[in-house]
Scaffold this motif. Structure first.
Motif, mmCIF file in Angstrom:
data_model
loop_
_atom_site.group_PDB
_atom_site.id
_atom_site.type_symbol
_atom_site.label_atom_id
_atom_site.label_comp_id
_atom_site.label_asym_id
_atom_site.label_seq_id
_atom_site.Cartn_x
_atom_site.Cartn_y
_atom_site.Cartn_z
ATOM 1 N N ILE A 98 2.401 2.613 -6.422
ATOM 2 C CA ILE A 98 1.329 3.321 -5.611
ATOM 3 C C ILE A 98 1.740 3.347 -4.135
ATOM 4 O O ILE A 98 1.626 4.483 -3.560
ATOM 5 N N LEU A 99 2.328 2.354 -3.722
ATOM 6 C CA LEU A 99 3.085 2.256 -2.256
ATOM 7 C C LEU A 99 4.196 3.454 -2.235
ATOM 8 O O LEU A 99 4.169 4.255 -1.195
ATOM 9 N N ALA A 100 5.060 3.642 -3.202
ATOM 10 C CA ALA A 100 6.073 4.571 -3.077
ATOM 11 C C ALA A 100 5.500 6.050 -3.290
ATOM 12 O O ALA A 100 6.264 6.969 -2.890
ATOM 13 N N ALA A 101 4.341 6.087 -3.954
ATOM 14 C CA ALA A 101 3.955 7.351 -4.058
ATOM 15 C C ALA A 101 2.774 8.191 -2.721
ATOM 16 O O ALA A 101 2.999 9.196 -2.662
ATOM 17 N N TYR A 102 2.620 6.915 -2.005
ATOM 18 C CA TYR A 102 2.328 7.695 -0.593
ATOM 19 C C TYR A 102 3.013 8.201 0.126
ATOM 20 O O TYR A 102 4.163 7.943 0.329
ATOM 21 N N ASN A 103 2.309 9.215 0.873
ATOM 22 C CA ASN A 103 3.312 10.043 1.850
ATOM 23 C C ASN A 103 3.668 9.269 3.014
ATOM 24 O O ASN A 103 4.830 9.733 3.937
ATOM 25 N N TRP A 104 3.012 8.314 3.742
ATOM 26 C CA TRP A 104 3.140 7.234 4.604
ATOM 27 C C TRP A 104 3.421 8.388 5.986
ATOM 28 O O TRP A 104 4.571 8.385 6.519
ATOM 29 N N PRO A 105 2.324 8.977 6.513
ATOM 30 C CA PRO A 105 2.491 10.101 7.815
ATOM 31 C C PRO A 105 2.665 9.120 8.930
ATOM 32 O O PRO A 105 3.465 9.631 9.732
ATOM 33 N N GLY A 106 2.405 8.088 8.882
ATOM 34 C CA GLY A 106 2.685 6.962 10.090
ATOM 35 C C GLY A 106 3.977 6.434 9.931
ATOM 36 O O GLY A 106 4.298 5.599 10.787
ATOM 37 N N ASN A 107 4.693 6.688 9.053
ATOM 38 C CA ASN A 107 6.093 6.029 8.905
ATOM 39 C C ASN A 107 6.145 4.532 8.512
ATOM 40 O O ASN A 107 5.238 4.171 7.891
ATOM 41 N N VAL A 108 7.125 3.722 9.010
ATOM 42 C CA VAL A 108 7.459 2.513 8.724
ATOM 43 C C VAL A 108 6.282 1.602 9.312
ATOM 44 O O VAL A 108 5.678 0.860 8.826
ATOM 45 N N ARG A 109 5.821 2.076 10.475
ATOM 46 C CA ARG A 109 4.766 1.339 11.360
ATOM 47 C C ARG A 109 3.667 1.291 10.441
ATOM 48 O O ARG A 109 2.742 0.202 10.186
ATOM 49 N N GLU A 110 3.011 2.185 9.821
ATOM 50 C CA GLU A 110 2.067 2.273 8.989
ATOM 51 C C GLU A 110 1.972 1.271 7.677
ATOM 52 O O GLU A 110 1.106 0.715 7.463
ATOM 53 N N LEU A 111 3.346 1.498 6.970
ATOM 54 C CA LEU A 111 3.702 0.524 5.839
ATOM 55 C C LEU A 111 3.468 -0.853 6.395
ATOM 56 O O LEU A 111 2.848 -1.803 5.717
ATOM 57 N N GLU A 112 4.338 -1.072 7.525
ATOM 58 C CA GLU A 112 4.298 -2.423 7.980
ATOM 59 C C GLU A 112 2.909 -3.091 8.140
ATOM 60 O O GLU A 112 2.527 -4.264 7.848
ATOM 61 N N ASN A 113 2.058 -2.274 9.074
ATOM 62 C CA ASN A 113 0.790 -2.772 9.146
ATOM 63 C C ASN A 113 -0.046 -2.958 7.941
ATOM 64 O O ASN A 113 -0.858 -3.994 7.793
ATOM 65 N N LEU A 114 0.046 -1.919 6.971
ATOM 66 C CA LEU A 114 -0.801 -2.249 5.746
ATOM 67 C C LEU A 114 -0.099 -3.634 4.972
ATOM 68 O O LEU A 114 -1.278 -4.427 4.663
ATOM 69 N N ILE A 115 1.027 -3.813 4.912
ATOM 70 C CA ILE A 115 1.364 -5.073 4.270
ATOM 71 C C ILE A 115 1.184 -6.121 5.118
ATOM 72 O O ILE A 115 0.600 -7.332 4.535
ATOM 73 N N GLU A 116 1.209 -6.055 6.472
ATOM 74 C CA GLU A 116 0.678 -7.334 6.910
ATOM 75 C C GLU A 116 -0.718 -7.646 6.903
ATOM 76 O O GLU A 116 -1.262 -8.811 6.608
ATOM 77 N N ARG A 117 -1.663 -6.595 6.844
ATOM 78 C CA ARG A 117 -3.317 -6.670 6.471
ATOM 79 C C ARG A 117 -3.534 -7.213 5.207
ATOM 80 O O ARG A 117 -4.247 -8.238 4.910
ATOM 81 N N VAL A 118 -2.831 -6.894 4.340
ATOM 82 C CA VAL A 118 -2.888 -7.345 2.793
ATOM 83 C C VAL A 118 -2.514 -8.726 2.646
ATOM 84 O O VAL A 118 -3.222 -9.538 1.912
ATOM 85 N N ALA A 119 -1.388 -9.006 3.257
ATOM 86 C CA ALA A 119 -0.787 -10.417 3.312
ATOM 87 C C ALA A 119 -1.736 -11.438 3.689
ATOM 88 O O ALA A 119 -1.781 -12.511 3.189
ATOM 89 N N ILE A 120 -2.387 -11.064 4.854
ATOM 90 C CA ILE A 120 -3.433 -11.846 5.578
ATOM 91 C C ILE A 120 -4.529 -11.952 4.687
ATOM 92 O O ILE A 120 -5.276 -13.103 4.435
ATOM 93 N N MET A 121 -5.079 -10.947 4.230
ATOM 94 C CA MET A 121 -6.015 -10.901 3.445
ATOM 95 C C MET A 121 -6.263 -11.576 2.078
ATOM 96 O O MET A 121 -7.162 -11.868 1.266
ATOM 97 N N ALA A 122 -4.838 -11.295 1.445
ATOM 98 C CA ALA A 122 -4.573 -11.769 0.044
ATOM 99 C C ALA A 122 -4.993 -13.225 -0.188
ATOM 100 O O ALA A 122 -4.507 -14.103 0.557
ATOM 101 N N GLU A 123 -5.565 -13.654 -1.488
ATOM 102 C CA GLU A 123 -5.936 -14.980 -1.810
ATOM 103 C C GLU A 123 -4.885 -15.459 -2.804
ATOM 104 O O GLU A 123 -5.012 -16.631 -3.091
ATOM 105 N N SER A 124 -3.826 -14.692 -3.028
ATOM 106 C CA SER A 124 -3.079 -15.210 -4.134
ATOM 107 C C SER A 124 -1.693 -14.870 -3.539
ATOM 108 O O SER A 124 -1.407 -14.106 -2.452
#
Length: 128
Positions: free
Chosen positions: A3-29
């Motif tokens: 899913i992550l690889a198929a996305y266009n990432w118009p915000g480049n690395v920053r957008e990906l970094e921010n998403l990963i950071e949010r998911v890591a914070i919110m993840a319960e596992s």
């Protein structure tokens, strides 16, 4: 990963970094599940911008995120430890007084602070 690889990432690395950071914070596992990812990744469209978002009305008020809940709890805990003095609490959690004031307003903590300051003053009077 697909899913992550198929996305266009118009915000480049920053957008990906921010998403990963949010998911890591919110993840319960320790593992990221597809249901933890935002819906726009599945549409293969770009992330919604502020211009695309519909205006929130009273009927469709945005829900409180888990991060906001944690932030509010952190503020209240720090305020309680510091006798409801905003400047002391702000210093303890690494905020400026202006940032603390913004968050007090954002989370509507004025009344809670006022009531607890009055309660503390009342208990001090009783102990004297």
């Amino acid at each position: 990963m697909e899913i992550l690889a198929a996305y266009n990432w118009p915000g480049n690395v920053r957008e990906l970094e921010n998403l990963i950071e949010r998911v890591a914070i919110m993840a319960e596992s320790n593992q990221v599940q597809p249901n933890m990812l935002p819906a726009y990744l599945f549409n293969n469209k770009s992330a919604p911008s502020a211009f695309d978002a519909p205006q929130a009305t009273a009927a469709s008020a945005p829900s409180t995120s888990r991060i906001e809940i944690m932030e509010r709890e952190t503020l209240l805990e720090s305020l309680a430890r510091n006798d409801w003095v905003q400047q002391k609490a702000a210093r303890e959690i690494g905020l400026t007084l202006r940032q603390m004031g913004y968050r007090v307003k954002k989370y509507k903590l004025d009344k809670i602070i006022r009531e607890n300051k009055q309660r503390n003053a009342h208990f001090k009077d009783l102990s004297n």
